[in-house]
Design an enzyme around this catalytic site. Sequence first.
Site, PDB file in Angstrom:
ATOM      1  CG  MET F  75     -34.342 -24.260 -43.728  1.00 57.12           C
ATOM      2  SD  MET F  75     -35.979 -23.517 -43.978  1.00 57.12           S
ATOM      3  CE  MET F  75     -36.985 -24.985 -44.215  1.00 57.12           C
ATOM      4  CB  CYS F  76     -30.136 -23.593 -49.358  1.00 62.61           C
ATOM      5  SG  CYS F  76     -28.530 -23.173 -49.976  1.00 62.61           S
ATOM      6  CG  HIS F  77     -30.970 -17.429 -48.341  1.00 67.73           C
ATOM      7  ND1 HIS F  77     -30.385 -17.969 -47.221  1.00 67.73           N
ATOM      8  CD2 HIS F  77     -31.950 -16.607 -47.894  1.00 67.73           C
ATOM      9  CE1 HIS F  77     -30.976 -17.471 -46.138  1.00 67.73           C
ATOM     10  NE2 HIS F  77     -31.925 -16.653 -46.515  1.00 67.73           N
ATOM     11  CG  MET F 117     -25.468 -25.043 -47.977  1.00 62.47           C
ATOM     12  SD  MET F 117     -24.625 -26.300 -46.955  1.00 62.47           S
ATOM     13  CE  MET F 117     -25.350 -27.816 -47.558  1.00 62.47           C
ATOM     14  CD  GLU F 118     -25.157 -22.473 -53.272  1.00 61.70           C
ATOM     15  OE1 GLU F 118     -24.403 -22.397 -52.280  1.00 61.70           O
ATOM     16  OE2 GLU F 118     -26.326 -22.037 -53.274  1.00 61.70           O
ATOM     17  CG  ASP F 132     -26.700 -43.930 -61.924  1.00 61.08           C
ATOM     18  OD1 ASP F 132     -27.417 -44.919 -61.656  1.00 61.08           O
ATOM     19  OD2 ASP F 132     -26.840 -43.265 -62.959  1.00 61.08           O
TER      20      ASP F 132
END
Lengths: 162, 162, 162, 162, 162, 162
Positions: F75-77, F117-118, F132
């Site tokens: 839902m992130c633009h 969010m970024e 990893d």
Amino acid sequence: MSDLTHFNEQGRAKMVDVSDKQETVRIAVACSSIEVNRLIHSQISEGTNKKGDVFAVAQVAGIMAAKQTSSIIPMCHPIPLTGVNISFQWDIDESAGRYVVRIEAEAKTKGVTGVEMEALTAASAAALTIYDMCKAAGKDMVIGPTYLQHKSGGKNGDYDRS
Amino acid sequence: MSDLTHFNEQGRAKMVDVSDKQETVRIAVACSSIEVNRLIHSQISEGTNKKGDVFAVAQVAGIMAAKQTSSIIPMCHPIPLTGVNISFQWDIDESAGRYVVRIEAEAKTKGVTGVEMEALTAASAAALTIYDMCKAAGKDMVIGPTYLQHKSGGKNGDYDRS
Amino acid sequence: MSDLTHFNEQGRAKMVDVSDKQETVRIAVACSSIEVNRLIHSQISEGTNKKGDVFAVAQVAGIMAAKQTSSIIPMCHPIPLTGVNISFQWDIDESAGRYVVRIEAEAKTKGVTGVEMEALTAASAAALTIYDMCKAAGKDMVIGPTYLQHKSGGKNGDYDRS
Amino acid sequence: MSDLTHFNEQGRAKMVDVSDKQETVRIAVACSSIEVNRLIHSQISEGTNKKGDVFAVAQVAGIMAAKQTSSIIPMCHPIPLTGVNISFQWDIDESAGRYVVRIEAEAKTKGVTGVEMEALTAASAAALTIYDMCKAAGKDMVIGPTYLQHKSGGKNGDYDRS
Amino acid sequence: MSDLTHFNEQGRAKMVDVSDKQETVRIAVACSSIEVNRLIHSQISEGTNKKGDVFAVAQVAGIMAAKQTSSIIPMCHPIPLTGVNISFQWDIDESAGRYVVRIEAEAKTKGVTGVEMEALTAASAAALTIYDMCKAAGKDMVIGPTYLQHKSGGKNGDYDRS
Amino acid sequence: MSDLTHFNEQGRAKMVDVSDKQETVRIAVACSSIEVNRLIHSQISEGTNKKGDVFAVAQVAGIMAAKQTSSIIPMCHPIPLTGVNISFQWDIDESAGRYVVRIEAEAKTKGVTGVEMEALTAASAAALTIYDMCKAAGKDMVIGPTYLQHKSGGKNGDYDRS
């Protein structure tokens, strides 16, 4: 009445069927290069490029691009890469003011198609990344020649550039 | 004290386990279509669309979308496509002013799940691309019906649309 | 001597220049549908599909696909979507054994090109996802018709499907 | 006791801040090329390549790669491309048996950073796609030189390769 | 004279060769969590979050991210996931005002490398998605600890977190 | 008769409309961490990890993931990032045998939505990449806590974690 011509029989594109090909270990090595100016050479060598460690970033770019090959090259089959290795080497002629980064990319799979495109894509992405990181210090850089150096595995026999 | 309800046991989503399924050659064929107006038909046929050769671009779009199926369809397993082939055919009724592009997409793999979604996604992306390239000449285009025509391979038997 | 024909002037593709277009709020609404059988209808309604909540997953798929439109549709310009909304509605005729999911997708941007393709891609991806999640209970599902219902914003005026 | 060295101050990578740069129309033109053998030249010219219409596919590949530039080149900023145009031209010397495809890619944006990388990536992807579609008829193809031909827009002034 | 140092022998990155590893069924389970405030807990539980059903969307996000693992984690090998399952569980201490969502992600493949990164990436993406959907009601959420809980398959033996 | 319930009004997901929000410079800083064992600490510090320079790769991974945020978080633009910067710092307590890498990620945009969010995605991807590259030397690593440290820009005021 309908016009029944199937257009794909007239020269348009398809991803050819490789269902019957044998799964074997396949290796390809591609080479590229990028010629830079003296300032860029010193920025890379001395680690003073403001965007970061040029070869470290270019190497990651090349490896990640190799994994995206089948989404960049339209008719290229998706294959599970089992290894990618990229190395850089300076080829310098100080007297001629010539500073060239030689790029070698090796790709490996155990699959049904060769990995030439993965190796070539890795080498190209690495070169483009060097261009991107250094372009503030000169836009005259030249990429290439870019070519396949070696290929092994698969029924068509090995290939080595003469 | 904790509320121990595991929500996935209440109807939410998972990508179901296919580890035990057999690797076989699997084929699926999907069909779609797009109805266009007379102007768009002539632009496509005569190659006068300002965005380019409509069927050539749509074909590439469909093939590339087929390879992206598992990243577009959330619960779809990633599989190595071994072949994709898309063809177009005009279905024209001049007297009724009806111009329909029939789209057929065949997908093939040697894997553990079927390729119905890859074929359907390829056909859909090809249709959407035709819409995109032609919409300046009329937005009334209608896509579909889109459906599975044929499926073979896998233990559930073959399928042919009746 | 060189053959100087530039191939792009002969009908091949380009992403047309929109640098001069005005940035405005633009909205598009697309519709699609998928006809399913009685078993699939009850699985969706009662939440017994083994892959999960069908409409919830389809909605996420449609929204995410809308954001990928310019990487699925080759000549489509990348634009920053400012909103996407997808809704489902059952259209049922029990006596005829007809169970249809109506899909409506609205896309919105503040940008230089319209968002018709984003809305159409969202609706298509939602329909394909429903197909994927339900295909174990019947492969006869039919997607579409898929079409543009409404468009506003931009200098070419609004559009409403008649 | 903690070792407080921040590693980013020692030469690692960052995507540099461009928040203060002006949004203007920016254009870049990049060139690449690929030398092929006589057989490949005739396959392309006569449309007999079994994978399809080589230039049509390469053109789509270049345009789509341009839109993916910021996900291929690690430190490259995402920008909304407003136009991409790729053209091919044969440069043939029959007597020397030399068949070269010249590739020119133009990228355009209205944004805060230049589009050199988009143009270079488009040209490179087009060249790689030609290699992929023709490699069954000879792996000796050579890509490049690849370079920036022209750049305009932005406060650093225009650039034209001398 | 050339400087012949190959930089990859000096500590830069490669995707290590796994061509010789055995294809077996491999499973990994990763755990994460996100602590939220009382308001967010009630929004999730009562379905009043304005962006939608938080766990449903987070689950899809986790599954889709699992499939993108090798394009997010640079040195991670691409493998064909055969199953992904994500579940959520509330861990609540009302008296302490502590509301924690426990996230468990299981990934499965039949391949040559383990799926630890796929499980960890799925759990992380699910947690980030919960953050995104709930951040309007409080930005103090904390994600983690995130860790590997279990791994089986492959020649190095099983792993269970003690 | 049709069942007219629109499902989106009952709690499913949408990407909320941000067309009316102001374009401003927005900054977010997120933190994460990963605790490793002594062997992994020495491998990273001495550059003896067989996959490469751990922090260099993790940094590129974080930056590239930041650019993919809107395709990972449903839902992130999508927003045009104008800068990303990631730094690492060792937090070591030798006597307790505790080796923690502190990760700080700053994201910046000139756009209509925040970049929390970024920043969080960048920090998470960097941590996962460290996991990893080091997992061959111990799978007990723990990622997190991961949280938002700072946010500025936008009409809701600044945020600083207390």
